[in-house]
Design a protein around this motif. Structure first.
Motif, PDB file in Angstrom:
ATOM      1  N   ARG A 189       9.995  55.353 -24.858  1.00 35.29           N
ATOM      2  CA  ARG A 189       9.990  55.576 -23.755  1.00 35.29           C
ATOM      3  C   ARG A 189       9.562  56.869 -23.944  1.00 35.29           C
ATOM      4  O   ARG A 189       9.029  57.365 -22.842  1.00 35.29           O
ATOM      5  CB  ARG A 189      11.332  56.167 -23.726  1.00 35.29           C
ATOM      6  CG  ARG A 189      12.310  55.991 -21.666  1.00 35.29           C
ATOM      7  CD  ARG A 189      13.740  55.617 -22.188  1.00 35.29           C
ATOM      8  NE  ARG A 189      14.506  54.557 -22.425  1.00 35.29           N
ATOM      9  CZ  ARG A 189      14.883  54.787 -22.953  1.00 35.29           C
ATOM     10  NH1 ARG A 189      15.327  55.868 -23.553  1.00 35.29           N
ATOM     11  NH2 ARG A 189      15.697  53.861 -23.851  1.00 35.29           N
ATOM     12  N   ALA A 206       6.260  56.645 -23.728  1.00 33.06           N
ATOM     13  CA  ALA A 206       4.963  55.970 -22.843  1.00 33.06           C
ATOM     14  C   ALA A 206       5.375  56.771 -21.187  1.00 33.06           C
ATOM     15  O   ALA A 206       4.737  57.675 -20.388  1.00 33.06           O
ATOM     16  CB  ALA A 206       5.994  55.281 -21.586  1.00 33.06           C
ATOM     17  N   LEU A 207       6.396  57.880 -21.520  1.00 30.83           N
ATOM     18  CA  LEU A 207       6.466  59.108 -20.472  1.00 30.83           C
ATOM     19  C   LEU A 207       5.543  60.010 -20.198  1.00 30.83           C
ATOM     20  O   LEU A 207       4.929  60.990 -19.208  1.00 30.83           O
ATOM     21  CB  LEU A 207       7.287  59.516 -20.355  1.00 30.83           C
ATOM     22  CG  LEU A 207       9.170  59.155 -19.711  1.00 30.83           C
ATOM     23  CD1 LEU A 207      10.487  59.395 -19.927  1.00 30.83           C
ATOM     24  CD2 LEU A 207       9.131  58.672 -17.740  1.00 30.83           C
ATOM     25  N   ARG A 248       2.584  59.566 -21.910  1.00 30.94           N
ATOM     26  CA  ARG A 248       1.369  58.988 -21.580  1.00 30.94           C
ATOM     27  C   ARG A 248       1.487  59.155 -19.671  1.00 30.94           C
ATOM     28  O   ARG A 248       0.509  59.419 -18.844  1.00 30.94           O
ATOM     29  CB  ARG A 248       1.156  58.044 -21.811  1.00 30.94           C
ATOM     30  CG  ARG A 248       0.852  57.556 -23.334  1.00 30.94           C
ATOM     31  CD  ARG A 248       0.468  55.938 -23.599  1.00 30.94           C
ATOM     32  NE  ARG A 248       1.621  54.943 -24.122  1.00 30.94           N
ATOM     33  CZ  ARG A 248       2.308  54.571 -24.411  1.00 30.94           C
ATOM     34  NH1 ARG A 248       2.276  55.475 -25.615  1.00 30.94           N
ATOM     35  NH2 ARG A 248       3.724  54.247 -23.559  1.00 30.94           N
ATOM     36  N   ARG A 249       2.214  59.327 -19.287  1.00 25.12           N
ATOM     37  CA  ARG A 249       2.179  58.847 -17.793  1.00 25.12           C
ATOM     38  C   ARG A 249       1.761  59.950 -17.406  1.00 25.12           C
ATOM     39  O   ARG A 249       1.543  59.975 -16.657  1.00 25.12           O
ATOM     40  CB  ARG A 249       3.524  58.250 -17.062  1.00 25.12           C
ATOM     41  CG  ARG A 249       2.995  57.939 -16.075  1.00 25.12           C
ATOM     42  CD  ARG A 249       4.526  57.372 -15.191  1.00 25.12           C
ATOM     43  NE  ARG A 249       5.635  56.276 -16.209  1.00 25.12           N
ATOM     44  CZ  ARG A 249       6.769  56.241 -16.308  1.00 25.12           C
ATOM     45  NH1 ARG A 249       7.802  57.063 -16.448  1.00 25.12           N
ATOM     46  NH2 ARG A 249       6.758  54.761 -16.955  1.00 25.12           N
ATOM     47  N   ALA A 250       2.957  61.342 -18.009  1.00 21.47           N
ATOM     48  CA  ALA A 250       2.797  62.558 -17.473  1.00 21.47           C
ATOM     49  C   ALA A 250       1.101  63.069 -17.374  1.00 21.47           C
ATOM     50  O   ALA A 250       0.008  63.673 -16.224  1.00 21.47           O
ATOM     51  CB  ALA A 250       3.223  63.540 -18.499  1.00 21.47           C
ATOM     52  N   ASP A 251       0.097  63.061 -18.871  1.00 22.31           N
ATOM     53  CA  ASP A 251      -0.769  62.816 -19.193  1.00 22.31           C
ATOM     54  C   ASP A 251      -1.860  62.192 -18.715  1.00 22.31           C
ATOM     55  O   ASP A 251      -2.821  62.802 -17.709  1.00 22.31           O
ATOM     56  CB  ASP A 251      -1.788  62.861 -20.059  1.00 22.31           C
ATOM     57  CG  ASP A 251      -0.970  63.217 -22.292  1.00 22.31           C
ATOM     58  OD1 ASP A 251      -0.593  64.722 -21.075  1.00 22.31           O
ATOM     59  OD2 ASP A 251      -0.615  62.809 -23.265  1.00 22.31           O
ATOM     60  N   ARG A 252      -1.552  61.404 -17.506  1.00 22.28           N
ATOM     61  CA  ARG A 252      -2.151  59.896 -17.135  1.00 22.28           C
ATOM     62  C   ARG A 252      -2.681  61.178 -15.112  1.00 22.28           C
ATOM     63  O   ARG A 252      -3.178  61.653 -14.937  1.00 22.28           O
ATOM     64  CB  ARG A 252      -2.112  59.090 -16.301  1.00 22.28           C
ATOM     65  CG  ARG A 252      -3.033  58.435 -17.881  1.00 22.28           C
ATOM     66  CD  ARG A 252      -2.442  56.403 -16.923  1.00 22.28           C
ATOM     67  NE  ARG A 252      -1.379  55.714 -16.215  1.00 22.28           N
ATOM     68  CZ  ARG A 252      -0.712  55.794 -18.086  1.00 22.28           C
ATOM     69  NH1 ARG A 252      -0.402  55.305 -18.878  1.00 22.28           N
ATOM     70  NH2 ARG A 252       1.025  55.498 -17.099  1.00 22.28           N
ATOM     71  N   HIS A 253      -1.619  61.559 -15.220  1.00 20.48           N
ATOM     72  CA  HIS A 253      -1.256  62.155 -13.965  1.00 20.48           C
ATOM     73  C   HIS A 253      -1.490  63.652 -13.736  1.00 20.48           C
ATOM     74  O   HIS A 253      -2.932  64.120 -12.446  1.00 20.48           O
ATOM     75  CB  HIS A 253       0.309  62.339 -13.404  1.00 20.48           C
ATOM     76  CG  HIS A 253       0.884  62.623 -11.957  1.00 20.48           C
ATOM     77  ND1 HIS A 253       0.474  64.527 -11.900  1.00 20.48           N
ATOM     78  CD2 HIS A 253       1.950  63.054 -12.095  1.00 20.48           C
ATOM     79  CE1 HIS A 253       0.852  64.408 -10.491  1.00 20.48           C
ATOM     80  NE2 HIS A 253       1.347  63.824 -10.685  1.00 20.48           N
TER      81      HIS A 253
END
Length: 188
Positions: free
Chosen positions: A35, A38-39, A41-46
């Motif tokens: 988790r 995943a958070l 990775r999501r923050a890096d993508r953002h």
């Protein structure tokens, strides 16, 4: 004997309970780790998307600023060439007009090319209010080029004001982007 039978039961039960606890703890930790990853990775993508958006916008703001300035300079060069053409034609009506006309035609073509270049990039400005001001400046320059080519009067002060308003809006948006991109200092 009866109590000995229960002792091995408690030993085996505690071992199984310990293994179940370790297994459950591992599963829980793995889920938590997945988790968190995943958070992250999501923050890096953002973050990457935001940086790409900022770079795209910065590039286009600078480009549109340059293109509008080029269009304004081309308008003034065309106006000068048109004025020179008219004065030469009036001074010597019998002279070969093509040699007088060519610099004016070249200046008009340069103005037209500068306006086409600015039109092609203005639509990429992401801030609606800045795009509207750049559109207004481009439209004023376009109308001025048409008026000059038709020997109609041009209010260069108004055209210059619209262009300057667009330049200021483009610069303000650039500053806004850079100001939000700067890391803030931690309170001391």
């Amino acid at each position: 004997m009866a109590s000995g039978g229960w002792n091995w039961f408690w030993v085996v039960s505690s071992m199984l309970l310990g293994q179940a606890t370790v297994l459950a703890s591992g599963i829980f930790n793995n889920r938590s780790q997945f988790r968190r990853e995943a958070l992250a990775r999501r923050a890096d993508r953002h973050k990457v998307i935001a940086e790409r958006r900022e770079m795209f916008e910065l590039t286009h703001l600078v480009e549109v600023n340059t293109l509008l300035r080029n269009a304004m300079a081309a308008l003034l060069a065309f106006n000068s060439a048109r004025t020179l053409y008219r004065s030469r034609r009036q001074a010597d009506p019998s002279a070969l007009l093509e040699s007088f006309r060519q610099p004016m035609t070249d200046a008009f073509d340069a103005s037209d090319a500068a306006l086409d270049a600015s039109r092609s990039q203005i639509g990429f400005i992401l801030a609606d209010n800045v795009r509207a001001l750049a559109d207004a400046a481009e439209e004023a320059i376009t109308l001025a080029v048409s008026a000059v080519s038709l020997d109609e009067p041009v209010d260069f002060t108004m055209v210059s004001k619209k262009a300057n308003t667009a330049y200021e809006a483009l610069a303000a948006r650039l500053r806004d982007i850079y100001a939000t991109a700067e890391p803030t200092a931690a309170p001391g």
